[in-house]
Motif scaffolding. Structure first.
Motif, PDB file in Angstrom:
ATOM      1  N   GLU A   1       3.029 -59.027   3.501  1.00 12.13           N
ATOM      2  CA  GLU A   1       3.765 -57.858   3.036  1.00 12.13           C
ATOM      3  C   GLU A   1       4.791 -57.452   4.086  1.00 12.13           C
ATOM      4  OE1 GLU A   1       2.861 -53.538   0.920  1.00 12.13           O
ATOM      5  OE2 GLU A   1       1.300 -54.538   2.092  1.00 12.13           O
ATOM      6  N   LEU A   2       6.043 -57.307   3.660  1.00 13.87           N
ATOM      7  CA  LEU A   2       7.136 -56.958   4.556  1.00 13.87           C
ATOM      8  C   LEU A   2       7.779 -55.652   4.094  1.00 13.87           C
ATOM      9  CD1 LEU A   2       8.861 -60.474   4.702  1.00 13.87           C
ATOM     10  CD2 LEU A   2       7.122 -59.594   6.268  1.00 13.87           C
ATOM     11  N   LYS A   3       7.963 -54.726   5.046  1.00 14.87           N
ATOM     12  CA  LYS A   3       8.574 -53.443   4.711  1.00 14.87           C
ATOM     13  C   LYS A   3       9.629 -53.098   5.759  1.00 14.87           C
ATOM     14  CE  LYS A   3       4.277 -51.606   2.706  1.00 14.87           C
ATOM     15  NZ  LYS A   3       3.221 -50.572   2.850  1.00 14.87           N
ATOM     16  N   MET A   4      10.787 -52.619   5.285  1.00 14.35           N
ATOM     17  CA  MET A   4      11.852 -52.124   6.158  1.00 14.35           C
ATOM     18  C   MET A   4      11.861 -50.600   6.096  1.00 14.35           C
ATOM     19  SD  MET A   4      14.556 -52.744   8.153  1.00 14.35           S
ATOM     20  CE  MET A   4      15.309 -54.322   7.751  1.00 14.35           C
ATOM     21  N   ARG A   5      11.747 -49.979   7.255  1.00 13.65           N
ATOM     22  CA  ARG A   5      11.801 -48.526   7.343  1.00 13.65           C
ATOM     23  C   ARG A   5      12.779 -48.150   8.463  1.00 13.65           C
ATOM     24  NH1 ARG A   5       9.787 -49.453   3.204  1.00 13.65           N
ATOM     25  NH2 ARG A   5       7.730 -48.807   2.425  1.00 13.65           N
ATOM     26  N   THR A   6      12.950 -46.877   8.680  1.00  9.35           N
ATOM     27  CA  THR A   6      13.699 -46.398   9.837  1.00  9.35           C
ATOM     28  C   THR A   6      12.733 -45.637  10.734  1.00  9.35           C
ATOM     29  OG1 THR A   6      14.297 -44.267   8.869  1.00  9.35           O
ATOM     30  CG2 THR A   6      15.775 -46.143   8.438  1.00  9.35           C
ATOM     31  N   LEU A   7      13.191 -45.339  11.931  1.00 12.82           N
ATOM     32  CA  LEU A   7      12.320 -44.609  12.840  1.00 12.82           C
ATOM     33  C   LEU A   7      11.954 -43.240  12.267  1.00 12.82           C
ATOM     34  CD1 LEU A   7      10.944 -45.029  15.525  1.00 12.82           C
ATOM     35  CD2 LEU A   7      12.971 -44.154  16.694  1.00 12.82           C
ATOM     36  N   ALA A   8      12.882 -42.655  11.515  1.00  6.70           N
ATOM     37  CA  ALA A   8      12.600 -41.344  10.921  1.00  6.70           C
ATOM     38  C   ALA A   8      11.622 -41.447   9.765  1.00  6.70           C
ATOM     39  CB  ALA A   8      13.904 -40.694  10.456  1.00  6.70           C
ATOM     40  N   THR A   9      11.717 -42.521   8.965  1.00 10.15           N
ATOM     41  CA  THR A   9      10.880 -42.620   7.766  1.00 10.15           C
ATOM     42  C   THR A   9       9.585 -43.394   8.003  1.00 10.15           C
ATOM     43  OG1 THR A   9      12.012 -44.647   7.027  1.00 10.15           O
ATOM     44  CG2 THR A   9      12.918 -42.519   6.305  1.00 10.15           C
ATOM     45  N   LEU A  10       9.339 -43.870   9.252  1.00  8.78           N
ATOM     46  CA  LEU A  10       8.099 -44.585   9.529  1.00  8.78           C
ATOM     47  C   LEU A  10       6.901 -43.700   9.215  1.00  8.78           C
ATOM     48  CD1 LEU A  10       6.349 -46.840  10.765  1.00  8.78           C
ATOM     49  CD2 LEU A  10       6.845 -45.867  13.035  1.00  8.78           C
TER      50      LEU A  10
END
Length: 620
Positions: free
Chosen positions: A560-569
């Protein structure tokens, strides 16, 4: 028992899988370590590949024996550019897709012909052996049976050709392994097959083949750290002074405290014989048979003679001391004579080995050929049960030594001690064995005294190999593009072994240094706050839109691969099987039109500074 050559079966498709498994069974029953390599994903196979020709070349270049389920022409075209000397090439066989023909293509007298006959019998097939001696006499004159070695083997072709053509020969009575052959014989023939311990001049190969029975034991003692060249030169000098052929050596022997002496193993490799070692008590038991017992040696090591004692211990009770010890500046050498040639069973103890192997995150595609080879040839596979399960059929039940999570010290100690008993052990680690895995713990146990939590002296003498693997941080970055394109660091957030205060200092330093950060052990069932605290610390030094990659079960079916941002982690999206990669302030997100990569096309990279060059070229 003698360790047989490892063999790689190369299979072109799932349709040939049943035949490949039958071949593997036959070879394993004969005692060979076997790997199954298949084109594409074939269930139950050890390694997958995409390009047949390239893969055949790669396996051959490693010096491994090959059984290829391909047409002979395909194998020939793949390997032809790599061929050099027939004396060095490994066995290569082609097996017809219907299993009815087995063709030894290369290394006929290095085992390929024997393997062809073995497989032909197992498959009810025809062994298409074409070497002249085998065809006429079912005999390879340049490949005598175990315990015998041909002198000047590379110069023997002319005499062998005359014999194959039917010319009569005189045969020494000592060569009883030729008794049932159909070779034409005559007592006064122009050519001969002889047996001798003595070296024969190269010129004699024009009229004879001379075989040496491997009954000699070279017993050695030496200073610690002696140069291999010095030890080899001393042994060769002793042999020459006593008119003994190097081909007559069956093994090298020494005391067990020298089991990790590199020069002894290099000397054994030089003479192409095993090295075997004996406990001090076994050497002292030979005291009455020594020609030069030494009280000085006894005071130093506990026996009255190392070189002579080892030679006699290996030669056995029916053997004798042929050459008393001869000293050089840094070594002693003695020659023992056994009653029979050394064949499969060897006296003494061999040096065990431990390979700390990183198998990558999961898929066999990411496992190195070195790792696969060592796993196939290991006598014992030690590891966390889940990691051994990732090996699939390679981790057969009789070799598995499963350990639960949390038993790291026990599994490393067990692996070392089993290797210390003379076994070849593979310690299986996920990812890279030297990154948050067992490699460092193995080294720490070796670095400690036995009475201070370390391992035994025997375990400290094993041959140790660390085999690198693809780490989770590499795999995660690759799945998303190139987030590790510039400076990065790794930090484990587990405070089980490292105080949280120390971890906090490292996160702070990474934030201030603007490193891409890979977080290992980000959370556990009981530990949920550390990743949140690390996020807060990083947000003080880099933008909220900094890309964050979450990668779970890399290389496995449930990846499973997910892209987030530091704010939305969101910490709740992370579990124990997730590696978390946080970009630097310079890292960028980019969405590809190919939705099969990254997280639905979302990818990330960290520029290294080429923008200045690119912009400069554009201005020009």
């Amino acid at each position: 028992m003698e360790k047989l050559m490892p063999i790689t079966i190369v299979c072109p498709s799932a349709a040939a899988g049943e035949l490949a498994v039958s071949i593997k069974t036959a070879l394993k029953n004969a005692g060979h370590p076997v790997e199954l390599h298949g084109k594409g994903e074939i269930e139950g196979f050890d390694v997958s590949f995409a390009d047949s020709l390239a893969h055949l070349k790669g396996v051959f270049s490693q010096g491994r024996a090959i059984v290829a389920l391909y047409a002979s022409g395909i194998v020939i075209r793949a390997l032809a550019p790599l061929l050099d000397s027939k004396f060095d090439e490994p066995p290569v066989l082609a097996v017809a897709r219907d299993g009815k023909s087995v063709v030894p293509l290369l290394g006929g007298h290095h085992g390929a012909n024997d393997l062809a006959h073995l497989l032909a019998e197992a498959l009810s097939a025809h062994a298409a052996v074409t070497t002249a001696g085998d065809c006429r006499y079912r005999l390879a004159l340049d490949n005598p049976p175990k315990g015998w070695k041909l002198q000047h083997a590379k110069k023997a072709a002319a005499v062998m050709a005359r014999i194959v053509d039917g010319e009569a020969v005189s045969v020494s009575s000592d060569l009883d392994w030729l008794d049932n052959s159909e070779i034409a014989r005559a007592d006064s023939a122009a050519i001969s097959l002889d047996a001798s311990f003595a070296p024969v001049p190269e010129a004699s190969t024009e009229t004879s083949l001379t075989y040496s029975p491997q009954k000699l034991v070279v017993g050695v003692g030496c200073e610690r750290g002696i140069a291999a060249a010095d030890l080899i030169t001393h042994i060769e000098s002793v042999l020459a002074s006593n008119s003994l052929a190097p081909e007559a050596i069956g093994l090298l022997a020494s005391i067990d405290v020298k089991m990790d002496e590199d020069a002894i193993h290099q000397a054994a490799a030089h003479f192409s014989v095993p090295a075997r070692f004996f406990a001090v008590e076994e050497l002292e038991a030979e005291k009455e048979r020594l020609k030069n017992p030494s009280d000085v040696v006894f005071a130093e090591v506990g026996c009255h003679g190392v070189a002579e004692g080892a030679a006699l211990a290996a030669a056995g009770s029916e053997g004798s001391l042929l050459v008393a010890k001869v000293k050089s500046d840094k070594a002693t050498c003695a020659i023992g004579l056994a009653a029979e040639p050394f064949k499969a069973e060897m006296p003494g103890k061999k040096r065990g080995s431990l390979a700390v192997i990183g198998i990558g995150p999961g898929t066999p595609y990411w496992r190195t050929p070195e790792a696969t080879s060592l796993i196939a040839s290991a006598e014992k596979l030690v590891g966390y049960k889940f990691y051994l399960d990732l090996l699939g059929p390679m981790a057969d039940d009789e070799r598995r030594c499963d350990f639960p999570m949390g038993s790291e010290k026990d599994r490393c100690r067990y692996a070392l001690e089993e290797a210390g008993k003379g076994h070849d052990v593979a310690l299986i680690c996920s990812g890279d064995g030297g990154i948050y895995a067992m490699g460092a713990l193995v080294m720490e146990l070796l670095d400690r005294d036995a009475d201070n939590g370390g391992v035994s002296d025997a375990a400290k003498r094993v041959a140790l190999t660390h085999v690198s693997g693809i780490s989770a941080l590499q795999a995660a970055s690759a799945r998303f593009g190139a987030l590790l394109g510039h400076d990065f660091c790794t930090i484990s957030l587990s405070d089980l072994l490292t105080p949280w205060e120390t971890i906090e200092q490292r996160v702070k330093a990474a934030a201030e240094g603007d490193f891409v950060v890979a977080f290992y052990n980000p959370v556990s069932k009981k530990r949920r706050t550390q990743l949140l605290r690390a996020k807060e610390m990083l947000l003080t030094k880099r933008p909220e839109e900094t890309p964050v990659l979450l990668a779970s079960n890399l290389g496995r079916p449930d990846e499973e691969l997910k892209m987030r941002t530091l704010a939305t982690l969101d910490i709740e999206e992370v579990d124990m099987l997730t590696v978390v990669l946080v970009g630097s302030s310079q890292s960028r997100q980019w969405r590809s039109g190919d939705r099969s990569v990254g997280d639905n096309g979302w990818m990330a990279y960290t520029p290294r500074g080429y923008a200045k060059r690119i912009d400069g070229e554009n201005r020009e």
